[in-house]
Design a protein around this motif. Structure first.
Motif, mmCIF file in Angstrom:
data_model
loop_
_atom_site.group_PDB
_atom_site.id
_atom_site.type_symbol
_atom_site.label_atom_id
_atom_site.label_comp_id
_atom_site.label_asym_id
_atom_site.label_seq_id
_atom_site.Cartn_x
_atom_site.Cartn_y
_atom_site.Cartn_z
ATOM 1 N N ALA A 97 0.834 -1.209 0.000
ATOM 2 C CA ALA A 97 0.000 0.000 0.000
ATOM 3 C C ALA A 97 0.864 1.252 0.000
ATOM 4 N N ARG A 98 1.945 1.235 0.800
ATOM 5 C CA ARG A 98 2.860 2.395 0.825
ATOM 6 C C ARG A 98 3.519 2.586 -0.532
ATOM 7 N N ASP A 99 3.987 1.495 -1.111
ATOM 8 C CA ASP A 99 4.658 1.588 -2.414
ATOM 9 C C ASP A 99 3.692 2.049 -3.503
ATOM 10 N N TYR A 100 2.437 1.599 -3.415
ATOM 11 C CA TYR A 100 1.431 2.011 -4.402
ATOM 12 C C TYR A 100 1.210 3.521 -4.350
ATOM 13 N N ILE A 151 -7.967 6.178 -5.739
ATOM 14 C CA ILE A 151 -6.951 5.343 -5.072
ATOM 15 C C ILE A 151 -7.622 4.237 -4.270
ATOM 16 N N TRP A 152 -8.702 4.565 -3.570
ATOM 17 C CA TRP A 152 -9.407 3.595 -2.737
ATOM 18 C C TRP A 152 -9.834 2.375 -3.550
ATOM 19 N N LYS A 157 -8.739 -3.226 -5.631
ATOM 20 C CA LYS A 157 -8.655 -4.289 -6.648
ATOM 21 C C LYS A 157 -7.291 -4.954 -6.641
ATOM 22 N N GLN A 158 -6.239 -4.136 -6.573
ATOM 23 C CA GLN A 158 -4.877 -4.692 -6.583
ATOM 24 C C GLN A 158 -4.627 -5.555 -5.346
ATOM 25 N N LEU A 159 -5.128 -5.115 -4.200
ATOM 26 C CA LEU A 159 -4.936 -5.902 -2.976
ATOM 27 C C LEU A 159 -5.672 -7.230 -3.063
#
Length: 198
Positions: A97-100, A151-152, A157-159
């Motif tokens: 999440a931080r890197d995203y 972003i939310w 979706k990525q998570l």
């Protein structure tokens, strides 16, 4: 004269002594527990020797331990070392999440500089400039909300794709709160460059 007591008698005496206040024991009376091994008693003595003698020393030792833990956490925040990060920043999910967030440009990270500019504009006594400042407030807030919503959902979706079996509670809110900080002031420090996808 030297007979062993039954278990019932031992349990009854233990219950009676627990209910009554501690009185000095007769040296001839049985003590009601087995004698500890020498190794056990020595290890207990050693552990008592390492504990501080009074409250002041104990508080000092506790402060020192807290200080070393905080120093280790500060170093981990700067270097990104997962072992010593606080619990809220640990784990591969939070790191992703931080890197995203750190790999993108976010509108919210420019809120503070823009707020200073808008504040200066509102102090100018020209009505047209003040109305432009108010319009800028509205535009900035709308852009921040839209960017945060984007972003939310994209991060969600990525998570789900990358970490289907992990606990994802609070990760999206963690990422959105990170966007509100200027990149230079974010802790833990960003580990990816802008445009470099995690």
């Amino acid at each position: 004269m030297f007979r062993s007591r039954s278990k019932d008698e031992q349990a009854a005496t233990a219950k009676v002594t627990a209910d009554q206040p501690q009185q000095p024991r007769d040296p001839q009376a049985p003590k009601g527990r087995p004698t500890p091994k020498r190794s056990d008693s020595q290890s207990q003595r050693r552990s008592r020797a390492h504990t501080p003698a009074n409250r002041k020393d104990a508080a000092k030792a506790q402060r020192e331990a807290r200080r070393t833990d905080m120093a280790r956490q500060r170093e981990a925040m700067a270097s990104g070392d997962e072992r010593y990060l606080p619990a809220r920043d640990k784990g591969p999910v939070r790191r992703f999440a931080r890197d995203y967030v750190d790999s993108r440009w976010c509108v919210a990270e420019f809120f503070l500089p823009m707020a200073v500019v808008i504040l200066v504009l509102t102090m100018v006594r020209v009505p047209s400039i003040q109305s432009i400042a108010l319009l800028l407030w509205l535009v900035i807030i709308v852009l921040i909300v839209l960017d945060s919503v984007f972003i939310w959902f994209r991060l969600g979706k990525q998570l789900q794709q990358r970490f289907p079996n992990d606990n994802l509670k609070g990760v999206k809110a963690y990422a959105v709160m990170r966007t509100l900080q200027m990149r230079r002031l974010r802790l833990p420090k960003p580990q990816v460059k802008r445009g470099q996808r995690p």
